[in-house]
Design a protein around this motif. Structure first.
Motif, PDB file in Angstrom:
ATOM      1  N   ALA A   1       0.798  -1.251  -0.131  1.00  3.32           N
ATOM      2  CA  ALA A   1      -0.099  -0.019  -0.008  1.00  3.32           C
ATOM      3  C   ALA A   1       0.723   1.196   0.111  1.00  3.32           C
ATOM      4  O   ALA A   1       0.825   2.302  -0.685  1.00  3.32           O
ATOM      5  N   GLY A   2       1.923   1.129   0.760  1.00  3.61           N
ATOM      6  CA  GLY A   2       2.815   2.385   0.851  1.00  3.61           C
ATOM      7  C   GLY A   2       3.321   2.790  -0.706  1.00  3.61           C
ATOM      8  O   GLY A   2       3.703   3.846  -0.959  1.00  3.61           O
ATOM      9  N   GLY A   3       3.954   1.527  -1.227  1.00  8.72           N
ATOM     10  CA  GLY A   3       4.531   1.858  -2.692  1.00  8.72           C
ATOM     11  C   GLY A   3       3.425   2.270  -3.748  1.00  8.72           C
ATOM     12  O   GLY A   3       3.800   3.214  -4.455  1.00  8.72           O
ATOM     13  N   LEU A   4       2.392   1.904  -3.557  1.00  9.58           N
ATOM     14  CA  LEU A   4       1.125   2.046  -4.221  1.00  9.58           C
ATOM     15  C   LEU A   4       0.942   3.732  -4.057  1.00  9.58           C
ATOM     16  O   LEU A   4       0.683   4.453  -5.060  1.00  9.58           O
ATOM     17  N   ILE A   5       0.900   4.149  -2.994  1.00  7.83           N
ATOM     18  CA  ILE A   5       0.538   5.610  -2.561  1.00  7.83           C
ATOM     19  C   ILE A   5       1.857   6.531  -3.252  1.00  7.83           C
ATOM     20  O   ILE A   5       1.432   7.384  -3.643  1.00  7.83           O
TER      21      ILE A   5
END
Length: 635
Positions: free
Chosen positions: A73-77
């Protein structure tokens, strides 16, 4: 079309049947830019709409203590942040390009129409209206063209988010899918009164602009008669009316903005309350609730675009209507089988210039080719309308639209192409405009090349104007004759490079009039029409101008609209047109003896003044007039 490619080689032929059709035409001419803006806008808003979903995944990962999903999720954000930044930058670039290119297209269309109509434009449309259309209205039209693609991107994204919510969370999705259209529809009843108030504000602003323009243009005369305070009071009242109208318009738009804040807030509260209820019942997870909340919060952003497009359309539609009304003006009548030319070649035969007698069927004025004809109307308004007709201008407001055209050598001027008509007949208004620049630039006009600037200035008696522009350079030394010649040559050179202020305001009325006459003489047209060319000069100067005009225009057709005895006495032919219809023709002295009405107009005396008294008045007129006027009028 990019900004660096402006101006357009050809801005096109607009659809001016209505304001809406004009806006549609503008949109079609910029489809490439619109699709580019739509693409970047959709990508930007899709990125923003995806962020809440990823945040919901991250929250649920924390609840489930899943480090892998949290890292994903952090990478996608981070990836979405990059996409949003790039898309927002490119969207702004494309949107501003659309705005500027649309405004530039309208500006070019207006400039082309102004050049086509010439002085006729300000007689058919108020000067304040033209100023407002070419400034504020152009900006509003460009705003709508630019906002249209962003609004479309917002609408596409809103529909997409609602569809995803319906599929992923049907219970909350139904609330959002029903609530969002209601938010949009709730504003619609407020748009018509907002549009009317905005239009009223624009109309009052146009009148105030026109009043300010007239006041500034006539400030010197107003000060001379002590009337500046009267006009300033009128402008103050007009500006207060504009302020009041602006406040009323702002109140309505403030109400629309308040509705756009209140109703989405209520929708957000309803979604959160219902979502919490579903979470307590275990029907949705905490992460899903956060995602839905974030999605509804995002929807408040595209809803702002709905408000913006409504405001842009409300302001731009009346602006487009006014622009279309100006662009729809036409100089010429459509040519048909019954044109007044009688089948004459409008090109003047084998490609040559139009020549022959000038004849106006409406007034009966006949100006033989190669002669100096002076027309005496007795009414300045009638003379102005006659000058417009002689120049091949379209009928003005209040005139018959199907009136017969003026004929030049048998060809109808109204049916000629603009360039051919302007080459054949040049009309100088009674109040000619001097553009700012140097004297050399003022006299650098399209011409035959047969009349030099020096000859034109000499015929128009501009010696003192040259001296004034040269700022009175002092005499030289040595031989008086050589010094004088050197000084005159130096002053002439300096005068040619001296700058003339806007509309020649630094010069007197007579000086402006004579410079305008010199500019007209330089062009050396086949037919020259002069409307009161010497009304602001003294008698001695007027007599010399009349001699210079007759000498320089020998062999060319010249029509002067004036009742000056000095000009009339030097005319080859005089036509008396009381009320705008020819009543008598002949020489000045013949009409003085035989026509009481003509004698009354020319001598400013009673209609029954005896001929011998009129002759005495004519003989003593210049001296008496000089004693009365002295020097040139400065108004």
């Amino acid at each position: 079309m990019q900004i660096h490619d402006l101006p357009y080689t050809d801005p096109g032929s607009p659809d001016v049947r209505s304001g809406g059709r004009f806006l549609l035409w503008l949109g079609r001419r910029q489809l490439g830019g619109q699709f580019k803006s739509l693409g970047w806008g959709t990508l930007h808003m899709a990125g923003l709409a995806t962020v809440p979903l990823v945040v919901g995944v991250a929250v649920q990962a924390v609840v489930d203590r899943s480090g892998g999903r949290l890292a994903l999720a952090g990478g996608l954000i981070a990836l979405l942040g990059t996409v949003i930044a790039v898309a927002d930058t490119m969207l702004h670039r494309a949107a501003v390009t659309n705005w500027i290119t649309a405004a530039a297209r309208v500006q070019q269309l207006l400039a082309r129409k102004t050049a086509e109509m010439g002085s006729t434009l300000t007689r058919r449309v108020a000067a304040g209206e033209i100023t407002a259309v070419s400034t504020g209205d152009v900006e509003k039209i460009g705003w709508f063209v630019e906002a249209l693609s962003r609004f479309t991107a917002a609408a596409v994204t809103t529909v997409g988010v609602c569809a995803v919510l319906l599929v992923a969370q049907p219970a909350l999705g139904v609330v959002v899918a029903v609530g969002v259209p209601l938010l949009v529809l709730a504003v619609l009843p407020l748009l018509p009164p907002a549009t009317r108030r905005a239009d009223a504000q624009r109309a009052k602003a146009g009148r105030a602009t026109e009043l300010a323009s007239d006041t500034v243009a006539g400030l010197r005369v107003l000060r001379g008669i002590g009337g500046e305070e009267l006009f300033l009071d009128r402008y103050r009242r007009a500006s207060q009316e504009v302020r009041s109208a602006a406040v009323r318009s702002a109140r309505m738009w403030a109400l629309i903005s308040a509705v756009q804040v209140l109703l989405p807030g209520l929708l957000l509260i309803a979604v959160v309350w219902y979502g919490v209820t579903l979470a307590r019942e275990g029907r949705i997870s905490l992460g899903e609730l956060v995602a839905v909340y974030g999605a509804v919060t995002f929807l408040l952003f595209p809803l702002r675009h709905f408000e913006e497009i409504a405001m842009a359309y409300s302001f731009s539609k009346p602006s487009a209507k006014r622009a279309a009304r100006v662009l729809a003006l036409r100089r010429t009548r459509p040519a048909g089988p019954d044109t007044a030319s009688g089948g004459a070649d409008p090109a003047g035969g084998a490609g040559g210039p139009l020549t022959g007698d000038l004849y106006d069927p409406v007034s009966g004025l006949h100006a033989p080719a190669g002669l100096l004809t002076v027309a005496v109307c007795g009414d300045p308004d009638v003379a102005g309308r006659l000058a417009d007709r002689l120049g091949g201008h379209a009928p003005q407001r209040g005139e018959e639209p199907d009136r017969p055209s003026v004929l030049l050598g048998g060809a109808a001027l109204d049916d000629l192409p603009l360039e051919a008509a302007r080459t054949a007949v040049l009309v100088q208004d009674k109040d000619p405009v001097l553009l700012s620049g140097t004297l050399r630039e003022l006299l650098d006009v399209p011409s035959r090349g047969t009349v030099t600037a020096a000859d034109a200035l000499d015929a128009a008696q501009c010696d003192d104007v040259l001296a004034a522009l040269a700022q009175g350079t002092g005499p030289g030394s040595g031989d008086p004759r050589e010094a004088r010649e050197a000084r005159e040559a130096r002053e002439a050179r300096e005068a040619r490079e001296a700058r003339i202020t806007e509309r020649g305001r630094s010069l007197s009325g007579g000086q402006r009039q004579r410079l305008a006459l010199a500019r007209s003489l330089v062009t050396d047209p086949e037919v020259l029409v002069l409307d009161e060319p010497t009304s602001a000069v003294d008698s001695h100067t007027e007599a010399r101008i009349a001699d210079g005009l007759r000498r320089l225009r020998a062999g060319r057709t010249t029509v002067v609209l004036s009742s000056s005895p000095l000009l009339l006495d030097r005319a080859d032919r005089v036509v008396f047109l009381p009320g705008g219809e020819a009543a008598a023709a002949g020489t000045h002295r013949e009409l003085l003896r035989t026509h009481p009405g003509y004698r009354a107009v020319v001598t400013r005396g009673a209609e029954d003044e005896p001929p011998h008294a009129a002759a005495a008045h004519h003989r003593n007129g210049p001296e008496a007039r000089t004693a009365r006027t002295g020097i040139e009028e400065t108004a």
